[in-house]
Design a protein around this motif. Sequence first.
Motif, PDB file in Angstrom:
ATOM      1  N   GLU A 131       0.792  -1.177  -0.063  1.00 28.42           N
ATOM      2  CA  GLU A 131       0.188   0.185   0.102  1.00 28.42           C
ATOM      3  C   GLU A 131       0.893   1.482   0.030  1.00 28.42           C
ATOM      4  OE1 GLU A 131      -2.692  -0.403   3.270  1.00 28.42           O
ATOM      5  OE2 GLU A 131      -3.992  -1.801   2.242  1.00 28.42           O
ATOM      6  N   ALA A 132       1.992   1.174   0.611  1.00 23.73           N
ATOM      7  CA  ALA A 132       2.924   2.197   0.646  1.00 23.73           C
ATOM      8  C   ALA A 132       3.723   2.504  -0.809  1.00 23.73           C
ATOM      9  CB  ALA A 132       3.998   2.164   1.567  1.00 23.73           C
ATOM     10  N   GLY A 133       3.524   1.727  -1.697  1.00 26.37           N
ATOM     11  CA  GLY A 133       4.238   1.693  -3.152  1.00 26.37           C
ATOM     12  C   GLY A 133       5.625   1.355  -2.941  1.00 26.37           C
ATOM     13  N   CYS A 134       6.135   0.539  -1.899  1.00 32.17           N
ATOM     14  CA  CYS A 134       7.425   0.036  -2.020  1.00 32.17           C
ATOM     15  C   CYS A 134       7.737  -0.842  -3.055  1.00 32.17           C
ATOM     16  CB  CYS A 134       7.788  -0.687  -0.658  1.00 32.17           C
ATOM     17  SG  CYS A 134       7.538   0.289   0.812  1.00 32.17           S
ATOM     18  N   ARG A 135       8.973  -0.504  -3.577  1.00 30.85           N
ATOM     19  CA  ARG A 135       9.338  -1.360  -4.580  1.00 30.85           C
ATOM     20  C   ARG A 135      10.126  -2.671  -4.231  1.00 30.85           C
ATOM     21  NH1 ARG A 135      11.939   2.588  -9.232  1.00 30.85           N
ATOM     22  NH2 ARG A 135      10.267   4.031  -9.490  1.00 30.85           N
ATOM     23  N   GLY A 164       1.420  -5.670  -9.324  1.00 31.07           N
ATOM     24  CA  GLY A 164       0.143  -6.622  -9.081  1.00 31.07           C
ATOM     25  C   GLY A 164       0.264  -7.565  -7.691  1.00 31.07           C
ATOM     26  N   ASP A 165       1.289  -7.451  -7.137  1.00 30.49           N
ATOM     27  CA  ASP A 165       1.429  -8.346  -5.863  1.00 30.49           C
ATOM     28  C   ASP A 165       0.434  -8.179  -4.946  1.00 30.49           C
ATOM     29  OD1 ASP A 165       3.427 -10.116  -5.281  1.00 30.49           O
ATOM     30  OD2 ASP A 165       5.091  -8.826  -4.824  1.00 30.49           O
ATOM     31  N   THR A 166       0.348  -9.456  -4.356  1.00 27.67           N
ATOM     32  CA  THR A 166      -0.686  -9.416  -3.337  1.00 27.67           C
ATOM     33  C   THR A 166       0.015  -9.687  -2.081  1.00 27.67           C
ATOM     34  OG1 THR A 166      -1.085 -11.872  -3.373  1.00 27.67           O
ATOM     35  CG2 THR A 166      -2.603 -10.339  -4.580  1.00 27.67           C
ATOM     36  N   ALA A 167      -0.639  -9.261  -0.710  1.00 24.80           N
ATOM     37  CA  ALA A 167       0.238  -9.649   0.670  1.00 24.80           C
ATOM     38  C   ALA A 167       0.423 -11.174   0.664  1.00 24.80           C
ATOM     39  CB  ALA A 167      -0.702  -9.009   1.592  1.00 24.80           C
ATOM     40  N   GLU A 168      -0.356 -11.849   0.203  1.00 20.84           N
ATOM     41  CA  GLU A 168      -0.029 -13.416   0.350  1.00 20.84           C
ATOM     42  C   GLU A 168       1.115 -13.833  -0.693  1.00 20.84           C
ATOM     43  OE1 GLU A 168      -3.882 -12.264   1.622  1.00 20.84           O
ATOM     44  OE2 GLU A 168      -3.157 -12.173  -0.462  1.00 20.84           O
ATOM     45  N   GLY A 169       1.087 -13.401  -1.871  1.00 20.57           N
ATOM     46  CA  GLY A 169       2.216 -13.640  -2.547  1.00 20.57           C
ATOM     47  C   GLY A 169       3.590 -13.130  -2.191  1.00 20.57           C
TER      48      GLY A 169
END
Length: 200
Positions: A131-135, A164-169
């Motif tokens: 959510e913070a846009g971290c790379r 498109g990353d998810t927290a789970e991935g």
Amino acid sequence: MKHIVILISGEGSNMAAIVRAAEQQRWAERFGASVAAVIANKPEAGGLRFARDRGIAAEAVSHKAFATREAFDAALAAAVDAHSPALVVLAGFMRILTPVFVRRYAGRLLNIHPSLLPAFPGLDTHRRAIEAGCRVAGATVHQVTVELDHGPILDQAIVPVLPGDTAEGLAARVLTQEHLLYSRAIERWLHEGAGDTDSS
């Protein structure tokens, strides 16, 4: 022999990775160190079975059996001290420890946190990083101090945040790095503590 005591709450995948590293990297021969015990705060923790199958002492000290955090931590410390630990390792141990417990093992109490500290201490690290846009995200091994997730950093691993990353991935990819990172940090701690000149 330098005894390592590992504290868990669940399946203990980081604990299992540490046990395997100790065997494969010959910690007993190189550093005079071994995983002496695995202690869980939940009797049903799956990691206890893994430890017993490897011939490691395994027991549960259920936090539900104690009315206060202080009473639980006192019982936990007694269980830990029964193994004369040189190092106490938190590996998915989901309890906030009291200052008395932390100070008891000052300098020899380690934790792994799923973020690049000092960024994102606490919970929900992967969602917060996305959510913070971290790379990049990652994991940190640090010494435990009274201030949560703020102890001296021993080692870190960086994991890219994908489009498109998810927290789970992201969590799954970070966990694979945690398994390598934690063992590496412990080995370095043992190397420095043992004064071992073998850097292999």
